[in-house]
Design a protein around this motif. Structure first.
Motif, PDB file in Angstrom:
ATOM      1  N   HIS A   1       0.844  -1.195   0.000  1.00 29.41           N
ATOM      2  CA  HIS A   1       0.000   0.000   0.000  1.00 29.41           C
ATOM      3  C   HIS A   1       0.876   1.239   0.000  1.00 29.41           C
ATOM      4  O   HIS A   1       1.774   1.379   0.837  1.00 29.41           O
ATOM      5  N   LEU A   2       0.611   2.152  -0.935  1.00 28.13           N
ATOM      6  CA  LEU A   2       1.386   3.380  -1.067  1.00 28.13           C
ATOM      7  C   LEU A   2       0.694   4.526  -0.348  1.00 28.13           C
ATOM      8  O   LEU A   2      -0.529   4.675  -0.422  1.00 28.13           O
ATOM      9  N   THR A   3       1.492   5.330   0.344  1.00 31.32           N
ATOM     10  CA  THR A   3       0.967   6.506   1.027  1.00 31.32           C
ATOM     11  C   THR A   3       1.769   7.730   0.624  1.00 31.32           C
ATOM     12  O   THR A   3       2.947   7.622   0.263  1.00 31.32           O
ATOM     13  N   GLY A   4       1.129   8.891   0.673  1.00 29.61           N
ATOM     14  CA  GLY A   4       1.780  10.137   0.276  1.00 29.61           C
ATOM     15  C   GLY A   4       2.562  10.797   1.378  1.00 29.61           C
ATOM     16  O   GLY A   4       2.969  11.963   1.236  1.00 29.61           O
ATOM     17  N   GLY A   5       2.811  10.084   2.484  1.00 33.36           N
ATOM     18  CA  GLY A   5       3.580  10.648   3.588  1.00 33.36           C
ATOM     19  C   GLY A   5       4.932  11.163   3.128  1.00 33.36           C
ATOM     20  O   GLY A   5       5.631  10.500   2.370  1.00 33.36           O
ATOM     21  N   GLY A   6       5.304  12.336   3.603  1.00 33.12           N
ATOM     22  CA  GLY A   6       6.562  12.953   3.225  1.00 33.12           C
ATOM     23  C   GLY A   6       6.414  14.035   2.183  1.00 33.12           C
ATOM     24  O   GLY A   6       7.298  14.882   2.021  1.00 33.12           O
ATOM     25  N   GLY A   7       5.282  14.032   1.447  1.00 36.05           N
ATOM     26  CA  GLY A   7       5.090  15.049   0.418  1.00 36.05           C
ATOM     27  C   GLY A   7       5.034  16.455   0.993  1.00 36.05           C
ATOM     28  O   GLY A   7       5.741  17.362   0.534  1.00 36.05           O
ATOM     29  N   ASP A   8       4.205  16.656   2.017  1.00 35.28           N
ATOM     30  CA  ASP A   8       4.107  17.983   2.634  1.00 35.28           C
ATOM     31  C   ASP A   8       5.434  18.392   3.264  1.00 35.28           C
ATOM     32  O   ASP A   8       5.845  19.556   3.184  1.00 35.28           O
TER      33      ASP A   8
ATOM     34  N   GLN B   1       4.842  -0.764  10.783  1.00 32.97           N
ATOM     35  CA  GLN B   1       4.921  -1.942  11.645  1.00 32.97           C
ATOM     36  C   GLN B   1       3.522  -2.488  11.931  1.00 32.97           C
ATOM     37  O   GLN B   1       3.311  -3.707  12.006  1.00 32.97           O
ATOM     38  N   VAL B   2       2.555  -1.575  12.073  1.00 31.41           N
ATOM     39  CA  VAL B   2       1.175  -1.985  12.347  1.00 31.41           C
ATOM     40  C   VAL B   2       0.537  -2.585  11.100  1.00 31.41           C
ATOM     41  O   VAL B   2      -0.016  -3.691  11.137  1.00 31.41           O
ATOM     42  N   THR B   3       0.603  -1.877   9.970  1.00 32.10           N
ATOM     43  CA  THR B   3      -0.067  -2.375   8.773  1.00 32.10           C
ATOM     44  C   THR B   3       0.557  -3.687   8.289  1.00 32.10           C
ATOM     45  O   THR B   3      -0.157  -4.573   7.815  1.00 32.10           O
ATOM     46  N   ALA B   4       1.879  -3.820   8.423  1.00 35.89           N
ATOM     47  CA  ALA B   4       2.525  -5.064   8.006  1.00 35.89           C
ATOM     48  C   ALA B   4       2.047  -6.224   8.867  1.00 35.89           C
ATOM     49  O   ALA B   4       1.825  -7.334   8.374  1.00 35.89           O
ATOM     50  N   ALA B   5       1.882  -5.983  10.172  1.00 43.90           N
ATOM     51  CA  ALA B   5       1.379  -7.038  11.053  1.00 43.90           C
ATOM     52  C   ALA B   5      -0.054  -7.416  10.703  1.00 43.90           C
ATOM     53  O   ALA B   5      -0.488  -8.541  10.973  1.00 43.90           O
ATOM     54  N   LEU B   6      -0.794  -6.490  10.086  1.00 43.91           N
ATOM     55  CA  LEU B   6      -2.169  -6.759   9.661  1.00 43.91           C
ATOM     56  C   LEU B   6      -2.225  -7.342   8.249  1.00 43.91           C
ATOM     57  O   LEU B   6      -3.307  -7.529   7.700  1.00 43.91           O
ATOM     58  N   GLY B   7      -1.066  -7.604   7.665  1.00 45.43           N
ATOM     59  CA  GLY B   7      -1.022  -8.237   6.348  1.00 45.43           C
ATOM     60  C   GLY B   7      -0.909  -7.287   5.186  1.00 45.43           C
ATOM     61  O   GLY B   7      -1.021  -7.704   4.027  1.00 45.43           O
ATOM     62  N   LEU B   8      -0.678  -5.985   5.463  1.00 45.60           N
ATOM     63  CA  LEU B   8      -0.609  -5.002   4.380  1.00 45.60           C
ATOM     64  C   LEU B   8       0.656  -4.157   4.536  1.00 45.60           C
ATOM     65  O   LEU B   8       0.623  -3.075   5.121  1.00 45.60           O
ATOM     66  N   PRO B   9       1.807  -4.610   4.009  1.00 49.20           N
ATOM     67  CA  PRO B   9       3.010  -3.772   4.027  1.00 49.20           C
ATOM     68  C   PRO B   9       2.749  -2.449   3.305  1.00 49.20           C
ATOM     69  O   PRO B   9       1.936  -2.383   2.380  1.00 49.20           O
ATOM     70  N   SER B  10       3.438  -1.410   3.738  1.00 48.97           N
ATOM     71  CA  SER B  10       3.215  -0.080   3.175  1.00 48.97           C
ATOM     72  C   SER B  10       4.519   0.508   2.664  1.00 48.97           C
ATOM     73  O   SER B  10       5.609   0.098   3.070  1.00 48.97           O
ATOM     74  N   ALA B  11       4.396   1.503   1.788  1.00 51.52           N
ATOM     75  CA  ALA B  11       5.553   2.210   1.239  1.00 51.52           C
ATOM     76  C   ALA B  11       5.238   3.689   1.180  1.00 51.52           C
ATOM     77  O   ALA B  11       4.093   4.088   0.938  1.00 51.52           O
ATOM     78  N   ALA B  12       6.257   4.514   1.412  1.00 44.61           N
ATOM     79  CA  ALA B  12       6.144   5.971   1.300  1.00 44.61           C
ATOM     80  C   ALA B  12       7.211   6.447   0.323  1.00 44.61           C
ATOM     81  O   ALA B  12       8.299   6.849   0.729  1.00 44.61           O
ATOM     82  N   PRO B  13       6.939   6.397  -0.988  1.00 44.96           N
ATOM     83  CA  PRO B  13       7.978   6.690  -1.987  1.00 44.96           C
ATOM     84  C   PRO B  13       8.614   8.065  -1.849  1.00 44.96           C
ATOM     85  O   PRO B  13       9.780   8.245  -2.211  1.00 44.96           O
ATOM     86  N   TYR B  14       7.866   9.063  -1.333  1.00 47.78           N
ATOM     87  CA  TYR B  14       8.475  10.383  -1.156  1.00 47.78           C
ATOM     88  C   TYR B  14       9.652  10.333  -0.182  1.00 47.78           C
ATOM     89  O   TYR B  14      10.528  11.200  -0.213  1.00 47.78           O
ATOM     90  N   LEU B  15       9.670   9.344   0.705  1.00 48.28           N
ATOM     91  CA  LEU B  15      10.727   9.245   1.705  1.00 48.28           C
ATOM     92  C   LEU B  15      11.855   8.321   1.285  1.00 48.28           C
ATOM     93  O   LEU B  15      12.757   8.057   2.068  1.00 48.28           O
ATOM     94  N   ASP B  16      11.819   7.831   0.038  1.00 47.62           N
ATOM     95  CA  ASP B  16      12.966   7.075  -0.471  1.00 47.62           C
ATOM     96  C   ASP B  16      14.168   8.017  -0.573  1.00 47.62           C
ATOM     97  O   ASP B  16      14.024   9.208  -0.866  1.00 47.62           O
ATOM     98  N   ASP B  17      15.362   7.466  -0.377  1.00 52.15           N
ATOM     99  CA  ASP B  17      16.557   8.297  -0.296  1.00 52.15           C
ATOM    100  C   ASP B  17      16.841   9.099  -1.566  1.00 52.15           C
ATOM    101  O   ASP B  17      17.455  10.157  -1.510  1.00 52.15           O
ATOM    102  N   ASN B  18      16.417   8.594  -2.730  1.00 58.98           N
ATOM    103  CA  ASN B  18      16.732   9.275  -3.988  1.00 58.98           C
ATOM    104  C   ASN B  18      15.769  10.407  -4.316  1.00 58.98           C
ATOM    105  O   ASN B  18      15.921  11.078  -5.335  1.00 58.98           O
ATOM    106  N   VAL B  19      14.778  10.631  -3.471  1.00 66.33           N
ATOM    107  CA  VAL B  19      13.770  11.664  -3.754  1.00 66.33           C
ATOM    108  C   VAL B  19      14.065  12.896  -2.891  1.00 66.33           C
ATOM    109  O   VAL B  19      14.047  12.816  -1.680  1.00 66.33           O
ATOM    110  N   LEU B  20      14.304  14.035  -3.488  1.00 64.97           N
ATOM    111  CA  LEU B  20      14.712  15.244  -2.748  1.00 64.97           C
ATOM    112  C   LEU B  20      13.706  16.372  -2.849  1.00 64.97           C
ATOM    113  O   LEU B  20      13.507  17.121  -1.913  1.00 64.97           O
ATOM    114  N   THR B  21      13.106  16.588  -3.969  1.00 68.83           N
ATOM    115  CA  THR B  21      12.083  17.625  -4.146  1.00 68.83           C
ATOM    116  C   THR B  21      11.153  17.145  -5.258  1.00 68.83           C
ATOM    117  O   THR B  21      11.282  15.997  -5.684  1.00 68.83           O
ATOM    118  N   THR B  22      10.246  17.956  -5.743  1.00 64.87           N
ATOM    119  CA  THR B  22       9.240  17.415  -6.653  1.00 64.87           C
ATOM    120  C   THR B  22       9.138  18.121  -7.994  1.00 64.87           C
ATOM    121  O   THR B  22       9.441  19.293  -8.104  1.00 64.87           O
TER     122      THR B  22
END
Length: 597
Positions: free
Chosen positions: A314-321, A458-479
């Motif tokens: 599951h992808l989330t927009g965390g880190g964009g703001d 940690q919570v969503t993965a334990a519920l069976g749904l790993p998550s990702a926040a692509p904005y917080l990947d190391d190679n992403v600096l601005t938009t």
């Protein structure tokens, strides 16, 4: 995963495709997390590595790889472990019988070595959760379990002892807007591609399914359109606000109409999914407090619906703001680097936001050092907070960070503990993350968001749904997203407001919050005055400072099921008995391998 000697190297439980291991002679390299690379390609990179102790040389092995992952290297009798610069993936270490053991979760390591809760660190979480830089960078919530700073790597020598070295530092802001925009557009596209790629290695399997938040905001909308270009089937998810004036849902519907190949899920609002509903229903523990506790019912429903539709990530927009939003300290730094253009920009901003000139000049001319700011914060943590969103005409602070305050129900012991740590930090060796306030503020906000997302995952993965926040990947600096998102969506100039949701959720769930107070770990630790807290919950309308404290720090404390009573000692258990979502324990290859078993 074992060393060539047969002794254990890595111990953990990971989703299929989350671990890639390469060998080159006696050297081993493991990537643990999200990265679209295979063992053969990784082995080619590994063969070019000459010396593990050369941090720069080691980073060249994984340079340019997209995604979010831990890097673990064993060569020449030494072990090197690092997470991500954004703090989404962290490294902790502890000593057991003279041997250093590293782990990706502090609670698993604390149980393994029988660590005791550090209540001073817990008190800091009453200020904000997670605490902003520099707190939580070196110490975990358990005594004897050390944290590795984001952007730093842990090196374990043949004798089992550990040192920490930096591997990442913020780049200088020397690119033009157009150059930086293109670099980051490419980095963000690769980050999302690492989420949509088939990582199981079974190319004959059915089409991979992923899901993504579609809040209506630009950050999540961008991720959805980038994900729709990949090979995976996309499911979008939207929570509607209770406030009829919130236009997030209208924008989410516009975006959904322009994504005809995606499936769209938007559950109807109900009391069962209000904030503060389902407290205690999530059957998992996290290794530090997090804001997810307020969203317990929503996380449960999200995981149930998305896994039912077949989503594996599951992808989330965390880190964009945090990365791309307007940060007032930027003006403070910009004025010192490009004075002529900055003067024009400052004046335009002042006119647009109707800031009075004299207070603005006072903020812009402030020369307080980071250490002095920490010392001032220590004195003022009990001051009444300024409004979270300054009214028109009020100049926002351009200090290094947003000044935190303790909630009104914090006991004197908690205030004293927080002040002590702030004063120690101000007199120590903590330097800002960057020389310019604007860059420091952006990096600190991104790391804080990374830590918060890490705990939620940690919570969503334990519920069976790993998550990702692509904005917080190391190679992403601005938009820069103009080529990828329809212009009619990029034209949005509003921001969703959720005050009505908060008030209704608090009104409906006051009884549940009071029940939570009855079994408060923080009260037993002497950090929270339950009588004051109950008095605030009994009020028909809460003052703004109490609303903000309920919205973030206090509830998050109680959300951490791993917090023991005062002076308790955690039971000693084998790591495999701790948490199903534990992502790994690492130890050097030597005869005394008991900590790794």
């Amino acid at each position: 995963m074992r060393y060539p000697s047969g002794r254990p190297w890595l111990l953990g439980e990971w989703p299929v495709g989350d671990v890639v291991v390469a060998e080159a002679g006696s050297s081993l390299l493991a990537l643990i997390g999200r990265c679209p690379v295979n063992a053969e390609e990784l082995a080619l990179r590994l063969r070019g590595m000459r010396e593990l102790g050369d941090t720069e040389q080691t980073e060249q092995v994984v340079a340019g790889l997209p995604g979010s992952f831990h890097v673990v290297v064993s060569a020449g009798g030494r072990l090197r472990v690092r997470g991500t610069a954004s703090a989404v993936r962290r490294v902790f270490h502890a000593e057991s019988d003279g041997v250093t053991v590293a782990a990706s979760r502090a609670d698993a390591l604390a149980h393994a070595v029988g660590a005791v809760m550090d209540e001073e660190q817990l008190a800091l979480h009453l200020l904000s959760s997670p605490p902003s830089y520099p707190f939580g960078e070196h110490r975990s919530l358990w005594r004897g379990v050390q944290a590795v700073r984001p952007g730093h790597a842990l090196l374990i020598g043949p004798d089992g002892r550990a040192t920490v070295r930096p591997w990442w530092e913020p780049p200088e802001p020397d690119l033009s807007l157009a150059e930086g925009a293109e670099n980051v557009r490419r980095a963000l596209s690769l980050a999302v591609s690492s989420c949509t790629a088939n990582r199981t290695g079974n190319h004959t399997a059915n089409r991979t399914v992923i899901s993504a938040d579609l809040s209506g905001g630009l950050d999540s909308t961008t991720l959805c359109f980038l994900a729709a270009r990949g090979p995976a089937r996309l499911i979008t998810f939207h929570w509607a606000s209770l406030d009829p004036g919130n236009d997030d849902t209208a924008w989410a519907r516009k975006a959904a109409a322009l994504l005809p190949d995606a499936e769209h899920v938007a559950p109807e609002p109900s009391d069962a999914t209000l904030w503060f509903s389902g407290l205690g229903d999530v059957p998992t523990a996290t290794d530090e407090p997090g804001l997810w506790a307020r969203d317990s019912a929503r996380l449960l429903l999200l995981a149930r619906l998305m896994t039912r539709h077949g989503s594996r990530l599951h992808l989330t927009g965390g880190g964009g703001d945090e990365l791309f939003g307007f940060l007032p300290p930027y003006l403070h730094a910009h004025l010192r680097s490009r004075s002529l253009s900055a003067l024009r920009q400052v004046n335009r901003t002042r006119v647009m936001r109707r800031w009075p000139l004299r207070p603005l000049l006072a903020e812009l001319s402030d020369r307080t050092t980071f250490a002095d700011w920490l010392a001032t914060t220590a004195r003022r943590i009990t001051d009444p907070p300024l409004p979270a969103r300054p009214r028109t005409g009020r100049v926002p602070s351009m200090a290094w960070e947003v000044m935190p305050q303790v909630p009104p129900w914090a006991r004197a012991e908690a205030v004293d503990a927080a002040r002590t740590l702030l004063r120690e930090a101000s007199s120590g060796t903590h330097e800002p993350l960057a020389a310019q306030r604007g860059q420091h503020a952006a990096l600190s906000a991104a790391r804080t968001c990374g830590r918060a997302f890490r705990v939620t995952e940690q919570v969503t993965a334990a519920l069976g749904l790993p998550s990702a926040a692509p904005y917080l990947d190391d190679n992403v600096l601005t938009t820069a997203v103009h080529p990828d998102v329809p212009g009619e969506l990029l034209a949005r100039s509003t921001k969703g407001e959720y005050t009505a949701d908060f008030h209704q959720a608090l009104h409906r769930n006051k009884a549940a919050l009071n029940r939570l107070v009855d079994d408060s770990h923080l009260a037993r630790a002497g950090l929270v005055d339950t009588a004051v807290l109950r008095a605030h919950l009994a009020k028909p309308e809460l003052p703004p400072e109490a609303m903000r404290a309920l919205d973030t720090p206090w509830l998050a404390r109680c959300g951490c099921a791993a917090v023991p009573p005062r002076k308790a000692v955690l039971p000693r258990k084998e790591p495999r008995d701790l948490h199903p979502s534990t992502r790994g324990l690492h130890s050097p290859d030597r005869e005394r391998d008991r900590p790794a078993r």
